[in-house]
Design a protein around this motif. Structure first.
Motif, short mmCIF file in Angstrom:
data_model
loop_
_atom_site.label_atom_id
_atom_site.label_comp_id
_atom_site.label_asym_id
_atom_site.label_seq_id
_atom_site.Cartn_x
_atom_site.Cartn_y
_atom_site.Cartn_z
N UNK A 183 55.54 64.57 16.99
CA UNK A 183 54.74 64.69 15.77
C UNK A 183 55.22 63.82 14.62
N UNK A 184 56.45 63.30 14.66
CA UNK A 184 56.94 62.43 13.60
C UNK A 184 56.57 60.97 13.82
N UNK A 185 55.98 60.67 14.98
CA UNK A 185 55.64 59.29 15.33
C UNK A 185 54.15 59.04 15.13
N UNK A 186 53.85 57.97 14.42
CA UNK A 186 52.45 57.56 14.22
C UNK A 186 52.07 56.59 15.34
N UNK A 187 50.92 56.86 15.95
CA UNK A 187 50.45 56.03 17.05
C UNK A 187 49.12 55.42 16.66
N UNK A 188 49.01 54.10 16.84
CA UNK A 188 47.79 53.41 16.46
C UNK A 188 47.25 52.55 17.58
N UNK A 189 45.92 52.52 17.70
CA UNK A 189 45.23 51.68 18.67
C UNK A 189 44.19 50.85 17.91
N UNK A 190 44.06 49.60 18.26
CA UNK A 190 43.07 48.74 17.60
C UNK A 190 42.49 47.77 18.62
N UNK A 191 41.24 47.36 18.41
CA UNK A 191 40.61 46.38 19.28
C UNK A 191 39.58 45.60 18.50
N UNK A 192 39.39 44.35 18.90
CA UNK A 192 38.37 43.48 18.32
C UNK A 192 37.68 42.77 19.47
N UNK A 193 36.37 42.89 19.53
CA UNK A 193 35.59 42.26 20.60
C UNK A 193 34.79 41.09 20.04
N UNK A 194 34.77 40.00 20.79
CA UNK A 194 33.96 38.85 20.41
C UNK A 194 34.37 38.22 19.10
N UNK A 195 35.68 38.10 18.86
CA UNK A 195 36.18 37.53 17.61
C UNK A 195 36.02 36.01 17.62
N UNK A 196 35.38 35.48 16.58
CA UNK A 196 35.20 34.04 16.42
C UNK A 196 35.84 33.60 15.12
N UNK A 197 36.78 32.66 15.20
CA UNK A 197 37.43 32.12 14.03
C UNK A 197 36.62 30.92 13.55
#
Length: 349
Positions: A183-197
């Protein structure tokens, strides 16, 4: 009509009127409860805004209202603006929040485009727009229990004193929670689809990105604590585990994982293991990004080629593994410097 029939009719009428009376009482009670809840919610919003202003963050709406009777509370804030004590400012066209009366701990947010941000201390500014931006937030006592946000068709343009960038994507997602069993640990998930620079037209293939990170002792961020304070509490060394950072470029794939530390100056240090899948396809995609007379590409190509004999088969594909070191934000592959990651926060912020 017989006496018995008359009595039966009278009983039916009494029951009918009694039912109507009960319905009226329940409706009146529910309305009173909803109005009472609305007053409590209004007071909490005002208290939160006052509290933020006392800490140096001023947040305001051109119009703030609460609706949703009878089963929901709907809060709408039009033309939201914010400004902190260092002069950083943000604007958002609108923000709506909805919660069911019988489950006020689960709130759905929807943000209206466009948005803008300006950070004068860094000489940075940005503009964002999107089709839809929604978030599901579950509260647990005095902190957030879980955050899930999805943005469809985001577009953004950022610039600072040294560079600028424009990008668009099909979808971006972020999910935050306290880690199961820790419970003291923060868990994060992230995703980006079709990213164009768009500011790098030489990189024609869209990118697919996803990441998974764990911050030991980071659960305080779910209660509103900022990163600088967490680092200070951790005596200037906040452990961060990069479980996975994966980027797909055309037919190639780059994976990174390892253990890092956020230092008291906001910089990252530690070691990562980088895996290259279909390295030749990756080099071909990246080559147009380097100036013709720049020797950096040739050096990277030589390093990759020298490591090919040590490649291992992963799911039937040759994979090259590279050790990468970070020291106070400076990224190095062996003796080859790869660049510098800016601090995650300014000292004293």
């Amino acid at each position: 009509m017989s006496q018995t029939e008359i009595k039966s009719t009278n009983r039916t009428k009494r029951r009918y009127f009694l039912l109507i009376a009960v319905i009226i009482l329940v409706a009146a009670g529910w309305s009173g409860a909803w109005l009472y809840g609305r007053s409590i919610l209004s007071g909490q919003i005002a208290s939160q805004l006052d509290g933020m202003e006392r800490t140096g963050l001023k947040v305001a709406c051109s119009e703030l209202g609460i609706a949703g009777y009878p089963f929901r509370y709907e809060v709408h804030c039009d033309d939201l603006t914010s400004q902190d004590r260092l002069g950083s400012a943000g604007k958002l066209k609108g923000l709506n929040a909805v919660a069911l009366v019988y489950n006020p701990w689960h709130v759905i947010f929807e943000a209206k485009a466009p948005a803008s941000v300006a950070i004068p201390i860094r000489g940075a500014a940005g503009n964002l727009t999107w089709d839809t931006a929604r978030a599901s937030i579950k509260f647990a006592s005095s902190a957030l229990g879980a955050v899930d946000a999805v943005i469809d068709k985001p577009e953004a343009a950022f610039e600072d004193a040294f560079s600028s960038g424009v990008f668009e994507a099909d979808k971006a997602e972020i999910h935050l929670r306290t880690a199961p069993g820790a419970p003291e640990t923060l868990e994060g998930f992230a995703s980006v689809d079709g990213l164009k620079l768009l500011s790098l037209p030489e990189l024609q293939a869209p990118l697919q990105m996803r990441g998974h990170v764990q911050i030991e002792g980071g659960s305080g961020m779910m209660a509103g604590m900022d990163l600088a304070t967490l680092v200070q509490i951790s005596e200037g060394a906040l452990p961060v585990r990069l479980v996975l950072l994966e980027t797909l470029v055309g037919d190639s794939r780059v994976n990174a994982s390892g253990d890092l530390v956020v230092g008291g100056d906001g910089t990252l240090s530690g070691n990562l293991e980088i895996s290259l899948v279909e390295a030749d396809a990756l080099l071909a995609a990246l080559k147009p990004l380097f100036p013709p007379n720049d020797n950096s590409y040739a050096m990277i190509e030589n390093i990759v080629n020298s490591l090919k004999p040590a490649a291992v088969e992963v799911e039937g594909v040759a994979t090259i593994t590279l050790p990468v070191a970070l020291e106070q934000g400076s990224v190095r592959l062996g003796f080859l410097p790869l660049g510098k990651i800016p601090p995650l926060f300014q000292v004293g912020s």
